[in-house]
Design an enzyme around this catalytic site. Sequence first.
Site, PDB file in Angstrom:
ATOM      1  N   ARG A 178       0.835  -1.205   0.000  1.00  0.00           N
ATOM      2  CA  ARG A 178       0.000   0.000   0.000  1.00  0.00           C
ATOM      3  C   ARG A 178       0.868   1.252   0.000  1.00  0.00           C
ATOM      4  O   ARG A 178       0.536   2.245  -0.644  1.00  0.00           O
ATOM      5  CB  ARG A 178      -0.946  -0.013   1.199  1.00  0.00           C
ATOM      6  CG  ARG A 178      -2.023  -1.077   1.101  1.00  0.00           C
ATOM      7  CD  ARG A 178      -2.785  -1.238   2.402  1.00  0.00           C
ATOM      8  NE  ARG A 178      -3.562  -0.048   2.735  1.00  0.00           N
ATOM      9  CZ  ARG A 178      -4.191   0.116   3.899  1.00  0.00           C
ATOM     10  NH1 ARG A 178      -4.109  -0.828   4.838  1.00  0.00           N
ATOM     11  NH2 ARG A 178      -4.889   1.212   4.133  1.00  0.00           N
ATOM     12  N   CYS A 235      -1.546   5.710   9.177  1.00  0.00           N
ATOM     13  CA  CYS A 235      -1.877   4.379   8.643  1.00  0.00           C
ATOM     14  C   CYS A 235      -3.071   4.553   7.738  1.00  0.00           C
ATOM     15  O   CYS A 235      -3.147   5.518   6.974  1.00  0.00           O
ATOM     16  CB  CYS A 235      -2.126   3.384   9.778  1.00  0.00           C
ATOM     17  SG  CYS A 235      -3.499   3.833  10.865  1.00  0.00           S
TER      18      CYS A 235
END
Length: 277
Positions: A178, A235
Amino acid sequence: MYFPSSLITPAQLSSELNNSKIVLLDCTIDKVGQSLKGTNLEVIGNSLFFDIETTFSDKNNPLPHTLVSQETFTNGIQELGINQDSIIILYDRWGIYSSPRAWWMFKIMGFDQVYILEGGIPAWKEQHFPIVDHHIKSKQRGNAKAHFNSKWYADKDYVLAHYENSETSIIDARSQGRFIASAPEPRAGLRGGHIPNSHNLPFDLVLEGNSYDSKEELQKLFKSFNNSNEQIFTCGSGVTASILAFASHLLGNKNIKVYDGSWSEWGQEKLNLPISN
């Protein structure tokens, strides 16, 4: 009573369970793509449920898990019977997952006597301490009051003002895929990549099974960040960023912030914020 660390062992907790000032909070939330709903509830006796998803997330904010106001937090913890002098023990049923998010919330709201149970319910069961299948409800309202402390908090504007500052380390807890945009985001409508100049430290690297890794291993992982004036953790939605923030706290770092909006905000196409791949 004095716990030598913010991370306490099942044995330490077990020896103090008769202390009337202790409040046990189960802080479990679902993981992305994983849920404990439908499984048998396993908690420590006399635990209350600290509901991160509803009571303690801002429902007026379209972003997931964002922090509530100090007034809402005060009302929520008073309903749980928490007093100003309560000793708050946090855990989750996964091991270490959402309890650090609850820890960060209590710290940002001005509470000092806040601890995380190392390894959560899996570690508790492993040491054969008793479990029950229900939460309790508080019989009386507590008197605790939240006082927002901005030193623990970063928003989009703060990150935008500091991401080019060499004295600031921005540390991203998402997976490497990611981070470098080779894997898709689990939430729709988000661009791939990361905040420019940020560092990737996938949250599972600071864990050993259900527990935090040793301080020696954590020191190695944080070695390149520990000289920074401050560390900002990010995050997907602020949950696993808190796992890293707590690990940094265990190493004695003081200038710790969590970016509350995290990639759910920064990655939005409409905001057109700077992104690196």
